[in-house]
Every structure is written in structure tokens, then in C-alpha cells.
Design an enzyme around this catalytic site. Structure first.
Site, PDB file in Angstrom:
ATOM      1  N   HIS A  13       0.760  -1.209   0.076  1.00 41.75           N
ATOM      2  CA  HIS A  13       0.150   0.081   0.133  1.00 41.75           C
ATOM      3  C   HIS A  13       0.899   1.244   0.095  1.00 41.75           C
ATOM      4  O   HIS A  13       0.322   2.347   0.067  1.00 41.75           O
ATOM      5  CB  HIS A  13      -0.897  -0.062   1.164  1.00 41.75           C
ATOM      6  CG  HIS A  13      -0.138  -0.596   2.507  1.00 41.75           C
ATOM      7  ND1 HIS A  13      -0.739  -1.374   3.270  1.00 41.75           N
ATOM      8  CD2 HIS A  13       0.811   0.073   2.971  1.00 41.75           C
ATOM      9  CE1 HIS A  13       0.310  -1.611   4.238  1.00 41.75           C
ATOM     10  NE2 HIS A  13       0.975  -0.750   4.227  1.00 41.75           N
ATOM     11  N   TYR A  22      17.124   1.976   2.940  1.00 43.44           N
ATOM     12  CA  TYR A  22      17.680   1.300   1.478  1.00 43.44           C
ATOM     13  C   TYR A  22      18.618   2.080   0.559  1.00 43.44           C
ATOM     14  O   TYR A  22      19.131   1.546  -0.436  1.00 43.44           O
ATOM     15  CB  TYR A  22      16.635   1.211   0.520  1.00 43.44           C
ATOM     16  CG  TYR A  22      14.968   0.917   1.025  1.00 43.44           C
ATOM     17  CD1 TYR A  22      15.140  -0.498   2.151  1.00 43.44           C
ATOM     18  CD2 TYR A  22      13.790   1.200   0.828  1.00 43.44           C
ATOM     19  CE1 TYR A  22      14.000  -0.841   2.575  1.00 43.44           C
ATOM     20  CE2 TYR A  22      12.631   0.904   1.518  1.00 43.44           C
ATOM     21  CZ  TYR A  22      12.875  -0.112   2.431  1.00 43.44           C
ATOM     22  OH  TYR A  22      11.487  -0.671   2.991  1.00 43.44           O
TER      23      TYR A  22
END
Length: 488
Positions: free
Chosen positions: A171, A258
Site C-alpha cells: 500500500h 535502502y
């Protein structure tokens, strides 16, 4: 319509309730069977009670079953939804705690980085067991909808090794779109059209239009910097927007782990995160949030059960993809979303074998991806770094090759920015030993890992992280919720 949906890991009570309620917002789905399965009988009993209360309150003929026998739950299922967390919070705490000893500060640790990679090692053998059951006892051609993280690795394993029709769902795109709609002054997110593409949790708004008008980088930067809340909560995300030219779908805290640039030095972390909520970059933030949520639910279960006795309002159907995909497949009503599938040329400048997240349309003919998307070069380069880690991680999880696992961790962007090869080798040994009960494929490697740890001279430290908060008690949570109600 009458068909069977199985939910694996249904003990994720709040999320299962949301999925179930969404499904019942589809008029044609009020005669289906929903089979719940989980390894915890206690959690199954709780979620079954809640769902049966919803069915009773709405007078629907939906059948709800609950069974710790997974194969029995999957028998004849046309759709299987997974939201499992292998190892639970106990294993997850090691995903955060052990890397901190080597200077690796994660906010979430469920996608890549040291925590996400080990999470994948725990999940993939179980995912492949699910796939075996699906092939053997589910309905012919059954579709597997994976919500479990690490999304890309789990979906990669299910497709490449599990040989099951699989789509990964998340989502992040929807939440990013809601932010953009707000900063641009849209009345609702429906005024916004967008194309997001990349890989899960590293997807990019590469085309963005408000009521048909194209929104460029400068307008987006100005709108974010002028927003009184997002300008503080999304500092790192805004910085990436300025440098890359496009906005990332993922939260400030997720994105920070990340990339190799923002959490590499403890004194730098505070510049880029915001402590108003865990998702903006707090050390181990999602672990704390998950722990508090579990404790709250266990304590307040009678209230959750009572609140389930309400009529369903289809207008409040969530933007989670699952119910919309099933509605499109079963009724032919077209649904557009962003889905995790094998690339196979959908994104021109990412590898064919990678699991990408990109736009697609669903109807009776299946999920039909929009092909020929080309990412901006910086976005593609960032995605490639993660894809290479994911590929090695998946292959290591399937083969039980601890050397390949260490190489995967070594090539992780944040790990590589912080730790030396010697530290990585010892950290992986330590994590594999600590989590051995959930890593059957590495059983042969555990004795040697223990021997190396006993002889190692690599130094570690006792460090809670740059921005750690303690888990709040039930009393503290009650006080906070009470204060929020009074403020409203």
C-alpha cells in the site's frame, strides 16, 4: 458468487479484519467462504470471533472457518492470501538488535538491509511450503496474493521456485499519493493521476498529474517544503526528490535504510529523521510499534470484539488491493493498481527476472501489466542495487548457501556503507545462530558458525541506536489516546 478464500497468517488480526471487511463490501461476495489459518490457535480464536461478529451484525451468509491445519484450510481455495511473519516479534527483535552491534541502524528492517535479508531467509522456506500445498490441494489455477514482507523476495521465490500464480501487494503507492494530493490542495486523491514504477518500497512517481495538469519537480518540492507537517516528517524523502527529480512512494524511515547515504553515521541520522512517529526514521521503530500494537490488542480485545458488531459501510472500503483485484477477476469490473510481478520487460531498464512494482489493470482475463516503462537513470540504479541483493538472498534461502547469504548482506547498500567484510561475516554468523530454529536450510552451517563466533576477534558494541525509544506500557498508551481524544 460462491468460492473459497484462504488467509494464511490470519492471526495478524487487525489486517485480516480489514481484508475481510473489504471483501464484504463487494455485493457479489457475500456468499463466499473465508478459511483462516495460523500456527497460533489463540490468535485464530480471536480473529474468528471478530469476523463472525461482523457476519452476524450484517446478516450475510458468509462462512468463516479457522484451522491450524494449513492444508485443510487451503483445500479447494481459489484465492490464497498470505500475511505471515515467520519467527514473530522474537525473531524480528534479532533483526534489529544484532545489526546494531555492528553499527547498522535500521528503522524497519523488513525489506532489504541486514534485517530484511534474514527475514527473507526465514520466510522463503515457508512460502515454498505454501506453494506446495497450493499446487496439491487448492483449486486448479489458484492465485496466491502475497502481502508478507520482504515482498519482492517472497514473491520472487513463489514465482521462480514455488511455480504458483503469484502477485505481491503493498500500500506504499496509495499512501504516497494521499500525501501528494494533500500538499497540492486536491479535494481528494481521485483528482490525482499518477504512474509509479520501480520495485517494492522503492517505487517512484515518474508521472504525476492533478486534474490533467502535469506536476513537475519544482512545484512538488515547493509544495512539500511549504507543508507544516510533511516538511519535517519527510526531510530525507524531500532531499531525494530534489536530487533524483521524482518522489519516492516509500516512507521517510523505510527509504532511509535502502540507501547508503543517510544512516551511515550516527551523528547524521538525526538530520534526516523525525521522531513524531516511528515511520519517519526511529531506530527499530516498526518493532516498537508492532510490540505496542500486539500488547494493546491483547489487553483491549473485548473492545475490538464489541466494535465489530457494526454494519459494513462500502464507502469506507480501504485501498488495499486484494478485494479490488478479486472483484475485477470475478465480475469483470476493471481495476487499476500497482502490482508486484516478475518484470519480463515491463520496465525496460531493470532485469527480466526481477520482481517489479508497476501499474496494471485487472479484469476477467487476469492482471495485465502496462509494459514499456523506463525509469529515470538514478531510480534504476538505486533499484538495481536492491535487486542484486534480493536475487542473491532468494537463491541463498533456497539453497542454504551461507556464503552466498553473506555476499548478499555484504552487497546491501546500507550494510556496505557501515560495516567491513569481517564484520559482515561475523554478523551473519551471529544472526544465523540466533535464529537457527527458523532457518532449517542452514542447519548444516550452524555448528561451524558457532565455532567461528567462539574464535572471532571482531569487536562489537552494545548500542541501542541513534534514535531509539522504549516500548510504551498499556497505561502510557491509554493516556496518550485519551489526550488525543480530548485534543480533538
Amino acid at each position: 458468487m460462491s468460492f473459497k478464500i484462504a488467509i494464511i497468517g490470519a492471526g495478524s488480526v487487525g489486517f485480516t479484519k480489514k481484508l475481510f471487511t473489504d471483501l464484504l463490501c463487494v455485493p457479489e461476495f457475500r456468499d463466499i467462504e473465508v478459511a483462516l489459518t495460523d500456527i497460533s490457535q489463540h490468535n485464530l480464536d480471536m480473529i474468528r470471533a471478530i469476523l463472525e461478529k461482523i457476519v452476524e451484525a450484517n446478516g450475510f451468509p458468509v462462512k468463516v472457518t479457522a484451522d491450524t491445519d494449513r492444508r485443510r484450510a487451503l483445500e479447494g481455495a481459489k484465492y490464497i492470501i498470505s500475511c505471515v511473519r515467520v519467527g514473530g516479534l522474537e525473531a524480528y527483535s534479532d533483526d534489529i538488535r544484532i545489526p546494531l552491534k555492528y553499527g547498522i541502524d535500521q528503522c524497519v528492517g523488513d525489506t532489504i538491509c541486514a534485517g530484511g535479508i534474514l527475514y527473507g531467509q526465514r520466510n522463503i522456506p515457508v512460502i515454498l511450503d505454501f506453494c506446495k500445498d497450493i499446487r496439491e490441494v487448492a483449486a486448479p489455477g489458484a492465485k496466491f496474493l502475497n502481502y508478507a514482507n520482504p515482498m519482492a523476495m517472497n514473491t520472487w521465490a513463489a514465482i521462480e521456485y514455488g511455480k504458483v500464480d503469484t502477485v505481491g501487494l503493498c500500500h506504499g503507492v496509495q499512501h504516497g499519493a494521499e500525501q501528494i494530493a494533500e500538499i497540492l490542495g486536491a479535494k481528494s486523491v481521485s483528482e490525482l493521476d499518477y504512474i509509479c514504477s520501480g520495485i517494492n518500497h522503492q517505487t517512484w512517481f515518474i508521472d504525476l498529474r492533478l486534474n490533467g495538469r502535469k506536476i513537475g519537480k519544482d512545484e512538488l518540492v515547493a509544495a512539500f517544503e511549504a507543508h507544516p507537517v510533511f516538511s519535517q516528517q519527510e526531510k530525507l524523502r524531500i532531499d531525494v526528490l530534489k536530487r533524483f527529480g521524482v518522489y519516492s512512494t516509500e516512507s521517510n524511515g523505510h527509504l532511509s535504510e535502502y540507501l547508503p547515504w543517510y544512516r551511515k553515521r550516527p551523528e547524521e541520522i538525526a538530520r534526516w529523521i523525525d521522531m513524531s512517529d516511528w515511520i519517519h526514521g526511529e531506530t527499530g521503530g516498526y518493532l516498537r510499534h508492532s510490540t505496542e500494537t500486539r500488547n494493546w490488542f491483547e489487553t483491549e480485545f473485548p473492545q475490538f470484539l464489541a466494535s465489530a458488531a457494526k454494519p459494513i459501510d462500502p464507502a469506507k472500503r480501504s485501498n488495499e488491493h486484494a478485494s479490488h483485484i478479486l472483484e475485477a477477476l470475478e465480475t469483470g469490473r476493471v481495476y487499476r493498481g500497482h502490482f508486484n510481478v516478475k518484470n519480463n520487460g515491463v520496465i525496460t531498464n531493470l532485469p527480466a527476472d526481477a520482481i517489479i512494482e508497476s501499474p496494471g489493470f485487472v479484469d476477467r482475463f487476469g492482471i495485465n501489466m502496462v509494459s514499456g516503462v523506463t525509469l529515470p537513470e538514478a531510480c534504476a540504479a538505486t533499484c538495481m542495487a536492491s535487486i542484486n541483493v534480493q536475487r542473491m538472498s532468494v537463491h541463498a534461502a533456497v539453497s542454504g548457501d551461507i556464503d552466498l547469504l553473506k555476499l548478499a548482506v555484504l552487497h546491501d547498500p546500507l550494510v556496505g556503507a557501515v560495516a567491513t567484510p569481517e564484520e559482515v561475516w561475523q554478523m551473519v554468523d551471529e544472526m544465523v545462530v540466533a535464529q537457527a530454529r527458523w532457518l532449517p536450510q542452514y542447519a548444516h552451517a550452524v555448528p561451524a558458525a558457532k565455532e567461528r563466533l567462539a574464535k572471532s576477534s571482531v569487536k562489537t558494541r552494545d548500542w541501542a541506536g541513534a534514535a531509539r525509544r522504549n516500548v510504551r506500557s498499556i497505561e502510557e498508551l491509554r493516556a496518550e489516546k485519551s489526550a488525543l481524544k480530548k485534543a480533538v
